[in-house]
Design a protein around this motif. Structure first.
Motif, PDB file in Angstrom:
ATOM      1  N   ASN A 109       9.773  25.047  -1.962  1.00  0.00           N
ATOM      2  CA  ASN A 109       8.885  26.165  -1.659  1.00  0.00           C
ATOM      3  C   ASN A 109       9.677  27.240  -0.918  1.00  0.00           C
ATOM      4  O   ASN A 109      10.708  26.960  -0.289  1.00  0.00           O
ATOM      5  N   PRO A 110       9.231  28.482  -0.971  1.00  0.00           N
ATOM      6  CA  PRO A 110       9.971  29.576  -0.342  1.00  0.00           C
ATOM      7  C   PRO A 110      10.009  29.504   1.177  1.00  0.00           C
ATOM      8  O   PRO A 110      10.857  30.152   1.802  1.00  0.00           O
ATOM      9  N   ILE A 111       9.118  28.736   1.777  1.00  0.00           N
ATOM     10  CA  ILE A 111       9.112  28.632   3.243  1.00  0.00           C
ATOM     11  C   ILE A 111      10.363  27.914   3.721  1.00  0.00           C
ATOM     12  O   ILE A 111      11.002  28.328   4.696  1.00  0.00           O
ATOM     13  N   PHE A 112      10.738  26.842   3.044  1.00  0.00           N
ATOM     14  CA  PHE A 112      11.980  26.149   3.394  1.00  0.00           C
ATOM     15  C   PHE A 112      13.185  27.054   3.179  1.00  0.00           C
ATOM     16  O   PHE A 112      14.155  27.015   3.952  1.00  0.00           O
ATOM     17  N   GLU A 113      13.142  27.863   2.126  1.00  0.00           N
ATOM     18  CA  GLU A 113      14.272  28.747   1.830  1.00  0.00           C
ATOM     19  C   GLU A 113      14.480  29.781   2.930  1.00  0.00           C
ATOM     20  O   GLU A 113      15.614  30.212   3.172  1.00  0.00           O
ATOM     21  N   GLU A 114      13.408  30.178   3.596  1.00  0.00           N
ATOM     22  CA  GLU A 114      13.544  31.127   4.704  1.00  0.00           C
ATOM     23  C   GLU A 114      14.447  30.557   5.796  1.00  0.00           C
ATOM     24  O   GLU A 114      15.206  31.293   6.438  1.00  0.00           O
ATOM     25  N   PHE A 115      14.372  29.252   5.987  1.00  0.00           N
ATOM     26  CA  PHE A 115      15.174  28.606   7.027  1.00  0.00           C
ATOM     27  C   PHE A 115      16.569  28.228   6.502  1.00  0.00           C
ATOM     28  O   PHE A 115      17.561  28.412   7.202  1.00  0.00           O
ATOM     29  N   THR A 116      16.624  27.691   5.291  1.00  0.00           N
ATOM     30  CA  THR A 116      17.932  27.271   4.764  1.00  0.00           C
ATOM     31  C   THR A 116      18.856  28.456   4.512  1.00  0.00           C
ATOM     32  O   THR A 116      20.081  28.321   4.566  1.00  0.00           O
ATOM     33  N   LYS A 117      18.289  29.631   4.248  1.00  0.00           N
ATOM     34  CA  LYS A 117      19.097  30.822   4.016  1.00  0.00           C
ATOM     35  C   LYS A 117      19.245  31.681   5.272  1.00  0.00           C
ATOM     36  O   LYS A 117      19.661  32.840   5.200  1.00  0.00           O
ATOM     37  N   SER A 118      18.860  31.098   6.422  1.00  0.00           N
ATOM     38  CA  SER A 118      19.046  31.741   7.740  1.00  0.00           C
ATOM     39  C   SER A 118      18.373  33.108   7.809  1.00  0.00           C
ATOM     40  O   SER A 118      18.922  34.068   8.341  1.00  0.00           O
ATOM     41  N   LYS A 119      17.150  33.202   7.278  1.00  0.00           N
ATOM     42  CA  LYS A 119      16.395  34.451   7.341  1.00  0.00           C
ATOM     43  C   LYS A 119      15.490  34.523   8.568  1.00  0.00           C
ATOM     44  O   LYS A 119      14.895  35.555   8.834  1.00  0.00           O
ATOM     45  N   VAL A 120      15.395  33.416   9.306  1.00  0.00           N
ATOM     46  CA  VAL A 120      14.542  33.360  10.493  1.00  0.00           C
ATOM     47  C   VAL A 120      15.406  33.563  11.728  1.00  0.00           C
ATOM     48  O   VAL A 120      16.414  32.872  11.920  1.00  0.00           O
ATOM     49  N   LYS A 121      15.012  34.501  12.569  1.00  0.00           N
ATOM     50  CA  LYS A 121      15.781  34.801  13.766  1.00  0.00           C
ATOM     51  C   LYS A 121      15.579  33.716  14.833  1.00  0.00           C
ATOM     52  O   LYS A 121      14.518  33.121  14.930  1.00  0.00           O
ATOM     53  N   ASN A 122      16.619  33.508  15.611  1.00  0.00           N
ATOM     54  CA  ASN A 122      16.579  32.547  16.725  1.00  0.00           C
ATOM     55  C   ASN A 122      16.146  31.152  16.260  1.00  0.00           C
ATOM     56  O   ASN A 122      15.346  30.475  16.914  1.00  0.00           O
ATOM     57  N   PHE A 123      16.679  30.752  15.124  1.00  0.00           N
ATOM     58  CA  PHE A 123      16.358  29.435  14.585  1.00  0.00           C
ATOM     59  C   PHE A 123      17.525  28.484  14.817  1.00  0.00           C
ATOM     60  O   PHE A 123      18.662  28.757  14.414  1.00  0.00           O
ATOM     61  N   TYR A 124      17.218  27.377  15.503  1.00  0.00           N
ATOM     62  CA  TYR A 124      18.214  26.338  15.765  1.00  0.00           C
ATOM     63  C   TYR A 124      17.561  24.987  15.486  1.00  0.00           C
ATOM     64  O   TYR A 124      16.431  24.728  15.940  1.00  0.00           O
ATOM     65  N   THR A 125      18.256  24.139  14.769  1.00  0.00           N
ATOM     66  CA  THR A 125      17.663  22.859  14.378  1.00  0.00           C
ATOM     67  C   THR A 125      17.401  21.955  15.578  1.00  0.00           C
ATOM     68  O   THR A 125      16.493  21.123  15.537  1.00  0.00           O
ATOM     69  N   TYR A 126      18.195  22.098  16.630  1.00  0.00           N
ATOM     70  CA  TYR A 126      18.021  21.217  17.786  1.00  0.00           C
ATOM     71  C   TYR A 126      16.879  21.649  18.704  1.00  0.00           C
ATOM     72  O   TYR A 126      16.464  20.880  19.573  1.00  0.00           O
ATOM     73  N   MET A 127      16.356  22.864  18.523  1.00  0.00           N
ATOM     74  CA  MET A 127      15.183  23.302  19.277  1.00  0.00           C
ATOM     75  C   MET A 127      13.952  22.924  18.457  1.00  0.00           C
ATOM     76  O   MET A 127      13.362  23.737  17.740  1.00  0.00           O
ATOM     77  N   LYS A 128      13.564  21.664  18.547  1.00  0.00           N
ATOM     78  CA  LYS A 128      12.594  21.088  17.618  1.00  0.00           C
ATOM     79  C   LYS A 128      11.188  21.671  17.795  1.00  0.00           C
ATOM     80  O   LYS A 128      10.495  21.944  16.814  1.00  0.00           O
ATOM     81  N   THR A 129      10.754  21.855  19.039  1.00  0.00           N
ATOM     82  CA  THR A 129       9.426  22.441  19.252  1.00  0.00           C
ATOM     83  C   THR A 129       9.374  23.865  18.725  1.00  0.00           C
ATOM     84  O   THR A 129       8.425  24.256  18.027  1.00  0.00           O
TER      85      THR A 129
END
Length: 312
Positions: A109-129
């Motif tokens: 789905n395109p929602i996952f692609e927003e994250f995998t393609k680094s389109k979301v600002k201030n996104f870090y996998t270790y900041m789980k909440t």
């Protein structure tokens, strides 16, 4: 399919091949072996993973000893046999453990692609909440985006219906109306999950996280309001066009009935003059013109009366 991602020291997302602390495990239509691998290595019940793979699963949030399970519905676009776009919803699962963040879904789905393609600002996998809240925010954003698309498609179909009323356009409106029903049900269920997340202490949140969650709830409520408005407009439009179609049919039937009456007079007059009984002027050479004149006068007078009554 299973993909594992991890944000590096520079904040860039990298795909890795083994589980590490702070990684994101993305499961899309996973196999049984992949499910067992995650279940065994992260000590997660298999049912928690498989629940998100049931397309009829309801939205909910649960907290276990070592993880939190969040299941919400996301919007997707599908196409039917007539290549008509249909908007539906499917569940997505987010499992937050002490070490990893896991997402589970039936399809890409395109929602996952927003994250995998680094389109979301201030996104870090270790900041789980923060990751979970960003995912919820992105889901609400896509609901709003698809609602605007539905509104544009409705306007386009309305213009087409003004020109020619065909079954294809009506089926398209029916498909959009069904999509709005799916959206309304899913958005209200998602809203319950978000409010519980805000009210109960399921996740450890800082002040910025609480503000982000409040923004997510506002976006979701806005999507609910838009869905209800568009649904009311579309329902009214369907009723209006149903009345228009019925009225057009009545107009056609009235026109055909009027034409039938007008052309019945020549048939009636010539039938009288075709009888094998004595009739006036039958021996005159202009008898045919008499019959033709009578037919013309009767049809003309009838047509004029119908025209004045706007039957034509």
């Amino acid at each position: 399919m299973m993909n594992i991602y991890l944000s590096n020291e520079q904040g860039k997302l990298e795909e890795i091949h083994e589980l590490k602390n702070g990684c994101w495990v993305n499961l899309v239509s996973p196999t049984e072996s992949e499910i067992r691998y995650i279940s065994e290595h992260l000590n997660i019940p298999i049912d928690s993973i498989k629940d998100a793979l049931d397309d009829e699963e309801r939205s909910r949030i649960e907290k276990e000893d070592n993880h939190v399970l969040i299941i919400v519905d996301i919007p997707i676009i599908t196409y039917d046999e007539g290549n008509i776009p249909t908007y539906e919803t499917i569940p997505i699962g987010m499992i937050i453990t002490n070490t990893c963040f896991i997402t589970v879904c039936l399809q890409e789905n395109p929602i996952f692609e927003e994250f995998t393609k680094s389109k979301v600002k201030n996104f870090y996998t270790y900041m789980k909440t923060r990751f979970a809240l960003q995912m919820l925010y992105m889901i609400s954003t896509y609901y709003l985006r698809y609602l605007k698309q539905i509104n544009r498609k409705t306007s386009e179909i309305e213009k087409q219906l003004h020109q020619s009323m065909q079954n294809k356009e009506l089926f398209s409106l029916l498909s959009l109306e069904k999509s709005l029903v799916y959206f309304t049900t899913s958005l209200k269920a998602n809203n319950i999950v978000m409010e519980r997340l805000l009210r109960l202490n399921y996740l450890r949140m800082y002040e910025d996280d609480q503000e982000l969650l409040e923004d997510v709830i506002i976006e979701n409520k806005q999507a609910i309001e838009m869905t209800e408005v568009y649904s009311s407009i579309l329902s009214g439009m369907m009723d209006a066009f149903a009345s228009v179609i019925s009225n057009n049919l009545n107009i056609v039937m009235k026109f055909l009935a009027a034409i039938t009456i007008v052309i019945s007079f020549p048939t009636m007059v010539t039938s009288f003059y075709g009888m094998n009984v004595p009739i006036p002027y039958q021996d005159k050479p202009y008898a045919y013109l008499v019959a033709l004149g009578i037919s013309f006068v009767l049809s003309s007078v009838t047509a004029f009366v119908f025209w004045k009554k706007r039957y034509f």
